[in-house]
Design a protein around this motif. Structure first.
Motif, mmCIF file in Angstrom:
data_model
loop_
_atom_site.group_PDB
_atom_site.id
_atom_site.type_symbol
_atom_site.label_atom_id
_atom_site.label_comp_id
_atom_site.label_asym_id
_atom_site.label_seq_id
_atom_site.Cartn_x
_atom_site.Cartn_y
_atom_site.Cartn_z
ATOM 1 N N GLU A 1 -4.030 23.702 41.591
ATOM 2 C CA GLU A 1 -3.226 25.202 40.731
ATOM 3 C C GLU A 1 -1.309 23.794 40.529
ATOM 4 N N ASP A 2 -1.473 23.135 41.681
ATOM 5 C CA ASP A 2 -0.071 22.593 41.466
ATOM 6 C C ASP A 2 -0.176 20.919 40.846
ATOM 7 N N GLU B 1 10.069 27.491 33.980
ATOM 8 C CA GLU B 1 9.888 27.639 35.717
ATOM 9 C C GLU B 1 9.129 28.277 36.522
ATOM 10 N N PHE B 2 8.352 27.347 37.041
ATOM 11 C CA PHE B 2 6.819 28.494 38.035
ATOM 12 C C PHE B 2 7.458 28.600 39.146
ATOM 13 N N SER B 3 7.036 29.839 39.302
ATOM 14 C CA SER B 3 8.036 30.648 40.709
ATOM 15 C C SER B 3 7.142 30.023 41.371
ATOM 16 N N ASN B 4 7.237 30.573 42.980
ATOM 17 C CA ASN B 4 6.302 29.885 43.966
ATOM 18 C C ASN B 4 4.775 30.490 44.389
ATOM 19 N N GLU B 5 4.594 31.750 43.869
ATOM 20 C CA GLU B 5 4.108 31.683 43.935
ATOM 21 C C GLU B 5 2.709 32.462 42.574
ATOM 22 N N GLY B 6 1.504 31.717 42.509
ATOM 23 C CA GLY B 6 0.608 31.358 41.519
ATOM 24 C C GLY B 6 1.075 30.439 40.236
ATOM 25 N N LEU B 7 0.373 30.819 39.284
ATOM 26 C CA LEU B 7 0.797 30.041 37.772
ATOM 27 C C LEU B 7 1.312 31.137 36.977
ATOM 28 N N THR B 8 2.386 32.074 37.832
ATOM 29 C CA THR B 8 3.572 32.520 36.814
ATOM 30 C C THR B 8 4.556 32.064 36.908
ATOM 31 N N PHE B 9 4.943 31.887 35.598
ATOM 32 C CA PHE B 9 6.406 30.918 34.703
ATOM 33 C C PHE B 9 7.246 31.969 33.865
ATOM 34 N N GLN B 10 8.600 31.319 34.094
ATOM 35 C CA GLN B 10 9.832 31.734 32.938
ATOM 36 C C GLN B 10 9.907 30.599 31.575
ATOM 37 N N LEU B 11 10.351 31.056 30.617
ATOM 38 C CA LEU B 11 10.928 30.411 29.536
ATOM 39 C C LEU B 11 12.316 30.525 29.906
#
Length: 314
Positions: A196-197, A212-222
Motif C-alpha cells: 500500500e505504501d 494527496e493521499f489520506s492517512n487511511e487506506g488508498l483514499t486520495f483527493q485531487l
C-alpha cells in the motif's frame, strides 16, 4: 465523479475571438518568461485561432464522412489542434521546416499476412511528434524507438470492454468515488505487486504530486482535476471516471494525446496507401481489427478535442 466542465465543441467558443486569444497567449507567454509577451500574443492570435477553427472543421467533416475517410480527416484535425497547443508554449513555432514533418514513420507496404495489432510506428528525430512531446510534455523520445498498435490500443481507457471480450483481459481498473474522495481499489496492489505504501508513493510521484493521499487506506483527493498529461491516472470519457492501467511500465505515463496521434497517423497512412487491405477491413470485417479500429475512431472523434481542451485550460 469526473470533474470536468467540457461541453464538446461548445467549450471552444471562448477561443473564437481574436481579442480573447491575444490575451490568452500573452498570459501564457508571460509564464514562459518570453521577452515580449504582448507583441507575441498579438502576432500569434490569428494563427492560434485558425489552427483551432480548421481542426474543428476537420472533426466535423469526419463525423459525417464514410469510415474509409475518417482516419485521414481525424488525423489532420488533431494535427491542427496540436499546433495550436504548441503555439501556447512556443511563440516562435514553426521556426524551421523540420518541425513540420510527421515525426514518425511506418512501413508503407504491408507484408503478407499483415496483422494490424503487430504493426509498428517508429519515432523520428525531427517532426511534429518529437516536437510536441518535448514542448508540451517535457518528454524526449528516442529516435528509432518503436511502438506497436496493440500497445497503443491498450492505452485507450474506453477500449477496456473490447479487450475483455476479444482478448479475455482487462486493461484498466476504475477508481471509485465516495464522499467526494477517490479510492484506489485494493486489487491494484496485486497487479502492480506493490504494498500500500509503495503504491501511494508511485502514484503521488508519477502524477507530479497532483494527488494527496489520506492517512487511511488508498483514499486520495485531487489537487488538480486534469490528468491529460503525464500520469498513470487516465480519464475514461465514456464512463466519466478516472481509471488506472493494469500495466505499470513506462508506457503508462505516455500522454494520451500522443497515443491518439500515433494511432491516427498509422490509420491515415493505411487508409491512403493500403487501399486493398483497408477496403477489405471496412467491408468484410474479417477479424478483431475491425471492432478495435472502428471503436477507436468513434472514441477519438470526441476524446481528441477533449484532451486538447484540457491541455489548453491547464
Amino acid at each position: 465523479m469526473l470533474i470536468t466542465n467540457y461541453k464538446g465543441w461548445k467549450s471552444y467558443a471562448r477561443f473564437f475571438s481574436a481579442e480573447h486569444c491575444q490575451a490568452y497567449l500573452k498570459n501564457n507567454y508571460k509564464k514562459c518568461n518570453n521577452d515580449n509577451p504582448e507583441q507575441k500574443g498579438y502576432e500569434n492570435c490569428y494563427a492560434f485561432l485558425y489552427y483551432l477553427e480548421h481542426g474543428q472543421i476537420y472533426y466535423q467533416q469526419a463525423e459525417n464522412a464514410p469510415l474509409i475517410l475518417k482516419p485521414i480527416l481525424l488525423f489532420y484535425g488533431l494535427v491542427h489542434l496540436i499546433k495550436a497547443c504548441i503555439l501556447t508554449v512556443d511563440p516562435d513555432y514553426p521556426e524551421t521546416t523540420s518541425v513540420l514533418a510527421h515525426g514518425v514513420s511506418t512501413r508503407k507496404r504491408k507484408k503478407q499476412n499483415y496483422q494490424f495489432f503487430q504493426d509498428e510506428v517508429k519515432f523520428q528525430r525531427n517532426g511534429l511528434f518529437p516536437f510536441m512531446s518535448e514542448k508540451m510534455f517535457n518528454m524526449k523520445q528516442l529516435e528509432g524507438d518503436k511502438i506497436t498498435m496493440e500497445e497503443l490500443l491498450e492505452l485507450i481507457p474506453e477500449l477496456d470492454d473490447l479487450f475483455t471480450v476479444h482478448e479475455s483481459k482487462s486493461t484498466f481498473t476504475p477508481i471509485y468515488t465516495q464522499n467526494e474522495q477517490l479510492i484506489v481499489p485494493d486489487k491494484l496492489m496485486d497487479h502492480y505487486h506493490m504494498t500500500e505504501d509503495r503504491l501511494k508513493e508511485f502514484l503521488t510521484t508519477k502524477s507530479r504530486n497532483h494527488i494527496e493521499f489520506s492517512n487511511e487506506g488508498l483514499t486520495f483527493q485531487l489537487n488538480k482535476s486534469s490528468f491529460t498529461g503525464i500520469s498513470p491516472i487516465k480519464i475514461n470519457l465514456e464512463s466519466s471516471s478516472y481509471v488506472l492501467p493494469h500495466k505499470k511500465d513506462n508506457l503508462c505515463l505516455f500522454p494520451e494525446l500522443m497515443v491518439h496521434y500515433l494511432l491516427l497517423y498509422n490509420l491515415s497512412m493505411i487508409a491512403r496507401y493500403e487501399t486493398e487491405w483497408w477496403g477489405e477491413l471496412t467491408k468484410m470485417m474479417p477479424n478483431r481489427d475491425y471492432p478495435f479500429i472502428k471503436s477507436f475512431l468513434d472514441i477519438t472523434l470526441k476524446k481528441g478535442p477533449f484532451l486538447v481542451y484540457e491541455y489548453l485550460m491547464e
